[in-house]
Enzyme design. Structure first.
Site, PDB file in Angstrom:
ATOM      1  N   GLY A   1       0.800  -1.215   0.000  1.00  0.00           N
ATOM      2  CA  GLY A   1       0.000   0.000   0.000  1.00  0.00           C
ATOM      3  C   GLY A   1       0.830   1.260   0.000  1.00  0.00           C
ATOM      4  N   SER A   2       0.375   2.239   0.762  1.00  0.00           N
ATOM      5  CA  SER A   2       0.934   3.581   0.698  1.00  0.00           C
ATOM      6  C   SER A   2       2.393   3.649   1.145  1.00  0.00           C
ATOM      7  CB  SER A   2       0.109   4.537   1.565  1.00  0.00           C
ATOM      8  OG  SER A   2       0.727   5.801   1.643  1.00  0.00           O
ATOM      9  N   THR A   3       3.122   4.562   0.506  1.00  0.00           N
ATOM     10  CA  THR A   3       4.521   4.790   0.854  1.00  0.00           C
ATOM     11  C   THR A   3       4.675   5.583   2.145  1.00  0.00           C
ATOM     12  OG1 THR A   3       4.530   6.768  -0.548  1.00  0.00           O
ATOM     13  CG2 THR A   3       5.225   4.697  -1.559  1.00  0.00           C
TER      14      THR A   3
END
Length: 588
Positions: A509-511
């Site tokens: 998912g998100s960084t």
């Protein structure tokens, strides 16, 4: 020059001087993280980075972990970036706070604090999640980008090559100018591992968004995808910029850092075989639209995730103009269009902004739908044309029921709140599909050898293992206050990570994931130790910077060989880690 322990790679003189503190504490921390990443990745060398893009800006996403980390960097006169670096989107348009109705305590003040802290590091605060959409050729060479949609777009459609960095690893490269030469930097690693045949028309940009998300949902844990799913897609028609952007952004939801689409990207390298072969049909597309269709009244329509291109804004204005010519108007600013400042200025100049605002839309700059805190006294059901938005809005980040439809249908709902009537839908965990897992209960003795990271020399941890062979998505799916995994369908849904020896393949998912993990560690809600099966730039930075025991690259897969509840002993000495099961948990 001395070698990194366990990897045999020489540290360049400039990076070494930072590592030894000669250029201040900020660059020393950054250099330590770059070296840890190199060791973990088994990098053979370091490479100069030409451009960085840093994520982790919104108060909503970064939280207290981000704010505390940035405050720790303050006051170092030498702590400025060494290369051109841009900043991701913020959590609000500071000039439209009243219209947005944000009721998060002190949100604007905290948002200003974060952006100011980054600016003090010399970062260009463009506040955009689409650095590739600024009318500027990103060029070629090595980048260090931490925005998942931008990583996939850049690698797929441009000559700039970047690994899927976390916000922290991108910041470390920005401060030092160096990155480990590994992963997608290496030509041999840029090869497809999934083959996708498309057997449907794909006439709308939202169709492409659905496809990107659908590919990620098909990935199985037993597929060997060391750099994430990297599909070659055949059978696609011609695509606009907006279609290509929608595809790569949604594919990035599940960790895709690069894709190939015959006729739209460079030719895919030949491979002997694929980990999986998929076929996407008209029936698959129709099924997803049925699943995602609005049920209950829509409170707000959001367009621009990732931030809208000029083309998407013009398409929205065209759909709006048709209704205006019939004498209709959008009630209560029920349509929000999110854009970068750069593209906002362009549509202000060509009249598109006037059309949208005259119709009653709210056009926002510098922010994005997924990082905005919505006022739940007004909005409890969103409609969007983006599977990236749907993926994160329905997560723990906002817990917002979100439906998906093509752009023209979205605009129709903005004008007419009665198109679908009834109460707003409620997100329910019990309806979620279980994620595929290859785990089974293990018995008997187990001991395996792995590696640590250079910044950690020696430690010994004994505790209960918490284990999954499914990646963990920290942003939105791990409660930032309690440390409980809140990901319906995940094998560990409802389980707290606090105090455990947390064993999982990698982050997904998100960084911005490291900032969530750092926040949990700061407040004592994080794991006692972390074991990753794969190289994980989304997890390692938090462990490296905050000293949480971290091990990786074991000679047998710990996500399969260790059970949740096993009592384990994890030790590090001389760069070598050892994992031993002291006592097995019962099967029930």
């Amino acid at each position: 020059m001395a070698a990194i322990r366990g990897s045999g790679v020489d540290i360049p003189d400039g990076l070494r001087s930072m590592l030894e503190g000669e250029l201040g504490p900020t660059k020393q921390k950054a250099a330590r993280l770059v070296v840890d990443l190199a060791s973990t990745a088994g990098a053979s060398e370091f490479v100069c980075v030409e451009h960085a893009h840093v994520s982790g800006v919104s108060v909503l996403t970064g939280g207290h972990g981000l704010r505390r980390f940035l405050s720790d960097l303050a006051g170092d006169p030498e702590g400025r970036v060494a290369i051109p670096t841009t900043l991701n989107s913020a959590g609000c348009d500071h000039e439209r706070m009243e219209e947005m109705g944000i009721d998060h305590p002190d949100f604007l003040e905290q948002q200003f604090e974060i952006v100011h802290a980054y600016s003090e590091l010399g970062i260009d605060a463009i506040l955009s999640c689409t650095p590739y959409d600024r009318g500027i050729d990103a060029g070629d060479g090595i980048g260090s980008w931490a925005e998942s949609n931008a990583v996939c777009f850049s690698n797929s459609y441009t000559s700039l090559v970047t690994n899927r960095e976390s916000g922290l690893s991108a910041l470390a490269s920005a401060l030092t100018g160096w990155a480990p030469y590994w992963g997608l930097h290496v030509v041999e690693n840029r090869v497809p591992n999934i083959l996708v045949s498309v057997e449907c028309e794909m006439s709308d940009a939202t169709d492409w968004s659905v496809l990107g998300d659908w590919i990620g949902k098909q990935v199985r844990p037993d597929w060997n995808l060391p750099w994430g799913p990297m599909p070659r897609i055949i059978g696609l028609p011609w695509a606009s910029f907006e279609m290509r952007k929608a595809l790569s952004a949604a594919a990035a939801n599940y960790g895709c850092p690069m894709l190939w689409a015959d006729g739209l990207t460079a030719d895919a390298p030949a491979v002997d075989g694929y980990q999986g072969e998929l076929t996407f049909t008209e029936a698959d597309l129709a099924e997803r639209y049925r699943e995602l269709a609005p049920r209950g009244q829509v409170d707000l329509v959001v367009i621009g995730c990732p931030q809208a291109s000029v083309g998407e804004a013009r398409a929205t204005a065209a759909a709006v103009r048709v209704r205006m010519e019939l004498g209709e108007a959008i009630p209560d600013q029920r349509l929000w269009v999110f854009m970068s400042g750069h593209n906002h200025d362009l549509i202000a100049a060509d009249g598109t902004l006037d059309v949208l605002e005259e119709a009653g839309a709210l056009v926002l700059r510098d922010t994005c739908p997924e990082v905005t805190p919505y006022n739940r006294s007004r909005y409890n059901h969103l409609l969007t044309n983006s599977l990236k938005a749907e993926h994160y809005l329905t997560s723990g980040l906002n817990r917002m029921p979100t439906s998906v439809a093509p752009l023209e249908q979205c605009v129709a709902h903005a004008f007419d709140p009665t198109l679908v009537e009834g109460p707003s839908p409620v997100l329910r965990a019990e309806g979620a599909k279980s994620m595929a897992s290859a785990k089974s209960h293990r018995g008997g003795k187990h001991e395996s050898a792995g590696r640590g990271i250079p910044s950690q020399s020696e430690w010994s941890i004994t505790g209960k293992a918490l284990v999954t062979d499914v990646p963990i998505t920290f942003l939105g799916y791990v409660n930032r206050d309690t440390g409980t995994i809140e990901d319906p369908g995940h094998p560990l849904n409802g389980t707290a990570i606090e105090g455990t020896v947390l064993i999982y393949p990698r982050g997904s998912g998100s960084t911005v994931a490291p900032f969530v993990l750092m926040g949990l560690i700061y407040t004592g809600k994080g794991p006692a130790a972390i074991v990753n099966r794969d190289v994980c730039p989304l997890t390692l930075p938090a462990a490296s910077l905050l000293g949480v025991p971290y091990a990786h690259s074991f000679d047998s897969d710990p996500t399969l060989e260790v059970n949740t509840g096993d009592q384990v002993e994890l030790t590090l000495a001389g760069g070598n880690a050892n994992l031993r099961v002291v006592a097995r948990a019962s099967e029930d």
